[in-house]
Design a protein around this motif. Sequence first.
Motif, mmCIF file in Angstrom:
data_model
loop_
_atom_site.group_PDB
_atom_site.id
_atom_site.type_symbol
_atom_site.label_atom_id
_atom_site.label_comp_id
_atom_site.label_asym_id
_atom_site.label_seq_id
_atom_site.Cartn_x
_atom_site.Cartn_y
_atom_site.Cartn_z
ATOM 1 N N SER A 58 1.228 3.985 7.837
ATOM 2 C CA SER A 58 1.058 5.185 8.663
ATOM 3 C C SER A 58 1.385 6.439 7.858
ATOM 4 O O SER A 58 0.735 7.481 7.998
ATOM 5 N N GLU A 59 2.386 6.343 6.979
ATOM 6 C CA GLU A 59 2.752 7.469 6.132
ATOM 7 C C GLU A 59 1.611 7.836 5.185
ATOM 8 O O GLU A 59 1.269 9.013 5.019
ATOM 9 N N ILE A 60 1.020 6.814 4.570
ATOM 10 C CA ILE A 60 -0.116 7.064 3.669
ATOM 11 C C ILE A 60 -1.308 7.602 4.452
ATOM 12 O O ILE A 60 -2.012 8.510 3.982
ATOM 13 N N ALA A 61 -1.540 7.078 5.646
ATOM 14 C CA ALA A 61 -2.661 7.553 6.459
ATOM 15 C C ALA A 61 -2.511 9.036 6.785
ATOM 16 O O ALA A 61 -3.486 9.801 6.745
ATOM 17 N N GLU A 62 -1.291 9.452 7.078
ATOM 18 C CA GLU A 62 -1.058 10.860 7.382
ATOM 19 C C GLU A 62 -1.302 11.724 6.151
ATOM 20 O O GLU A 62 -1.901 12.803 6.239
ATOM 21 N N GLN A 63 -0.861 11.241 4.996
ATOM 22 C CA GLN A 63 -1.071 11.998 3.759
ATOM 23 C C GLN A 63 -2.555 12.096 3.421
ATOM 24 O O GLN A 63 -3.042 13.146 2.991
ATOM 25 N N LEU A 64 -3.297 11.003 3.624
ATOM 26 C CA LEU A 64 -4.734 11.016 3.353
ATOM 27 C C LEU A 64 -5.468 11.964 4.299
ATOM 28 O O LEU A 64 -6.442 12.615 3.923
ATOM 29 N N SER A 65 -5.003 12.045 5.534
ATOM 30 C CA SER A 65 -5.654 12.934 6.497
ATOM 31 C C SER A 65 -5.483 14.393 6.111
ATOM 32 O O SER A 65 -6.311 15.240 6.449
ATOM 33 N N LYS A 66 -4.414 14.705 5.371
ATOM 34 C CA LYS A 66 -4.154 16.074 4.961
ATOM 35 C C LYS A 66 -4.792 16.419 3.617
ATOM 36 O O LYS A 66 -5.275 17.528 3.413
ATOM 37 N N SER A 67 -4.773 15.462 2.690
ATOM 38 C CA SER A 67 -5.209 15.783 1.324
ATOM 39 C C SER A 67 -6.544 15.166 0.938
ATOM 40 O O SER A 67 -7.097 15.507 -0.090
ATOM 41 N N GLY A 68 -7.056 14.239 1.735
ATOM 42 C CA GLY A 68 -8.345 13.639 1.416
ATOM 43 C C GLY A 68 -8.264 12.488 0.444
ATOM 44 O O GLY A 68 -8.933 11.477 0.616
ATOM 45 N N CYS A 69 -7.443 12.616 -0.590
ATOM 46 C CA CYS A 69 -7.289 11.542 -1.556
ATOM 47 C C CYS A 69 -5.940 11.651 -2.253
ATOM 48 O O CYS A 69 -5.357 12.732 -2.338
ATOM 49 N N LEU A 70 -5.452 10.513 -2.731
ATOM 50 C CA LEU A 70 -4.139 10.429 -3.351
ATOM 51 C C LEU A 70 -4.243 9.616 -4.634
ATOM 52 O O LEU A 70 -5.115 8.750 -4.751
ATOM 53 N N SER A 71 -3.328 9.853 -5.563
ATOM 54 C CA SER A 71 -3.337 9.067 -6.786
ATOM 55 C C SER A 71 -2.922 7.632 -6.472
ATOM 56 O O SER A 71 -2.101 7.388 -5.582
ATOM 57 N N VAL A 72 -3.485 6.701 -7.213
ATOM 58 C CA VAL A 72 -3.164 5.298 -6.974
ATOM 59 C C VAL A 72 -1.696 5.019 -7.274
ATOM 60 O O VAL A 72 -1.067 4.184 -6.615
ATOM 61 N N GLN A 73 -1.135 5.730 -8.239
ATOM 62 C CA GLN A 73 0.284 5.528 -8.559
ATOM 63 C C GLN A 73 1.169 5.896 -7.379
ATOM 64 O O GLN A 73 2.143 5.195 -7.078
ATOM 65 N N HIS A 74 0.834 6.970 -6.717
ATOM 66 C CA HIS A 74 1.617 7.403 -5.557
ATOM 67 C C HIS A 74 1.531 6.382 -4.429
ATOM 68 O O HIS A 74 2.547 6.007 -3.843
ATOM 69 N N VAL A 75 0.316 5.923 -4.133
ATOM 70 C CA VAL A 75 0.137 4.991 -3.015
ATOM 71 C C VAL A 75 0.820 3.657 -3.320
ATOM 72 O O VAL A 75 1.468 3.069 -2.446
ATOM 73 N N GLU A 76 0.680 3.185 -4.543
ATOM 74 C CA GLU A 76 1.362 1.941 -4.939
ATOM 75 C C GLU A 76 2.879 2.088 -4.807
ATOM 76 O O GLU A 76 3.560 1.162 -4.365
ATOM 77 N N HIS A 77 3.396 3.246 -5.195
ATOM 78 C CA HIS A 77 4.842 3.482 -5.121
ATOM 79 C C HIS A 77 5.318 3.444 -3.669
ATOM 80 O O HIS A 77 6.374 2.858 -3.369
ATOM 81 N N VAL A 78 4.560 4.038 -2.776
ATOM 82 C CA VAL A 78 4.957 4.075 -1.364
ATOM 83 C C VAL A 78 4.833 2.705 -0.712
ATOM 84 O O VAL A 78 5.741 2.247 -0.009
ATOM 85 N N LEU A 79 3.721 2.014 -0.957
ATOM 86 C CA LEU A 79 3.442 0.758 -0.245
ATOM 87 C C LEU A 79 4.047 -0.465 -0.916
ATOM 88 O O LEU A 79 4.291 -1.478 -0.245
ATOM 89 N N SER A 80 4.213 -0.440 -2.215
ATOM 90 C CA SER A 80 4.493 -1.580 -3.095
ATOM 91 C C SER A 80 3.150 -2.148 -3.547
ATOM 92 O O SER A 80 2.160 -2.131 -2.799
ATOM 93 N N LYS A 81 3.130 -2.638 -4.757
ATOM 94 C CA LYS A 81 1.867 -3.104 -5.336
ATOM 95 C C LYS A 81 1.260 -4.277 -4.571
ATOM 96 O O LYS A 81 0.046 -4.297 -4.327
ATOM 97 N N PRO A 82 2.057 -5.295 -4.138
ATOM 98 C CA PRO A 82 1.451 -6.420 -3.403
ATOM 99 C C PRO A 82 0.762 -5.981 -2.112
ATOM 100 O O PRO A 82 -0.366 -6.410 -1.820
ATOM 101 N N LEU A 83 1.415 -5.125 -1.338
ATOM 102 C CA LEU A 83 0.816 -4.659 -0.084
ATOM 103 C C LEU A 83 -0.412 -3.808 -0.366
ATOM 104 O O LEU A 83 -1.452 -3.945 0.297
ATOM 105 N N PHE A 84 -0.333 -2.950 -1.369
ATOM 106 C CA PHE A 84 -1.461 -2.095 -1.712
ATOM 107 C C PHE A 84 -2.674 -2.923 -2.128
ATOM 108 O O PHE A 84 -3.791 -2.698 -1.666
ATOM 109 N N GLU A 85 -2.460 -3.913 -2.993
ATOM 110 C CA GLU A 85 -3.578 -4.744 -3.450
ATOM 111 C C GLU A 85 -4.183 -5.531 -2.299
ATOM 112 O O GLU A 85 -5.399 -5.731 -2.235
ATOM 113 N N LYS A 86 -3.354 -5.977 -1.390
ATOM 114 C CA LYS A 86 -3.843 -6.711 -0.229
ATOM 115 C C LYS A 86 -4.781 -5.830 0.610
ATOM 116 O O LYS A 86 -5.866 -6.260 1.025
#
Length: 423
Positions: free
Chosen positions: A211-239
Amino acid sequence: MGSASVKEIKGAWVIHHGRKLVLDVNGPAEFPAINEAAKAATLLTKLGQTNQATVTKVEARAIAVASGFDPRLELNGLLQVLERKRLIDQSKDDISVLGVTTRGSLGHATDIYNEAEPSTYEEASITLAEIASEAPIRRADVSQRIGDTHKLTNAQVGDFLDRAEGIGFVDKEGDGNDRLLFNGNLFRRSSVVKTQKVLTSLNDAEQRLISEIAEQLSKSGCLSVQHVEHVLSKPLFEKLVAAAVYDLNEVTNEQGSHVYVTAPAAFHKFVDPMVDDCFDMAKSLVAALTYGMVSRSSSQGRITQLPALVNKLISGREVGPTTSIGQDYRVLEVNGVVKLRRDANYANRYYLRLLKKEVGELALQVLTQGNAYAQSLADLPSAPMAGYIGPEESRTSVRKSQSPLSKRATRDVLEAVRGGRVL
């Protein structure tokens, strides 16, 4: 833009399948109608402009090479296909191309495909794509539907599905007839409902992060993969990426590559999710424009008034001259999205003109939603874009690199989207 027609959607699947065929040694020979139609429509799209235009044979050859087509063995044949359809006229040195849009190209792809007398298996591949984009479906269930629709025996359906999975017309999770089939367009239809089903399959902590990433995407349109991986963790992000919850967009340049994350529906708030950016042209334009906003210095032509600049391009006027134009739009230039003109007084400065109006309109919509045009892609590397890899290719790469455990986790997501059990 209005809803896509059945003809346009079918053309989009022809293009989708054509991209998969080029990665398979025997695929083009087994699915020749799809292969021919996809390549011809792609060439038409890259040669054409919003208005009628003339390109040189030299330009056409360069575009063919950039598209991965053999300029000796394939280009002339594809041009002849387009000429028979009266979409182009050829002279010794030039090609005259009728005005064409992305949607128009998809309609022509369907016509070329139909006229090439597609095989039963090619028709079945289109049916399979439609079914697998609605929701993940068990192989046993889709086998029955494919067999009934196309009058194939159980053995024929089995062979066809094995080949469709191998080529990549659909993705799979699991084993045997109980495995799930789906494709990368899953979250481009009813994305809100499907995302909600995914969230219910995760624990409370994971849901909060998503939900946190979804809110950020709604504001900025796109995010760096490093940021999203850091927030979600790599296993969850890859899933989530493997299940097509997120799109990955890769920009390459002299310093390497940079990947950013978008929501599948980000480019489709006001347009049809299946057809309007089938060729990834708007995504590539967004990447180039954002680079110009956040990474260019004022002396090189930093973009400060994005809406005004893009509206000027959409209206048919040139922008420039700057040194950055000659470097930041090379991918778009070879794909026929923009045209560059060198300044007569300064050899390293260029003017830029947009050739495909609808691509600019879609890019502007994406970049001006919320605060996207001011915030997105702040982490782009400080070197001009020299290449672009779209979401489907990136997603496929992630899926192929997954460990068995991660694949099982991905299956859980797909089960949730399907509305069935979570394994």
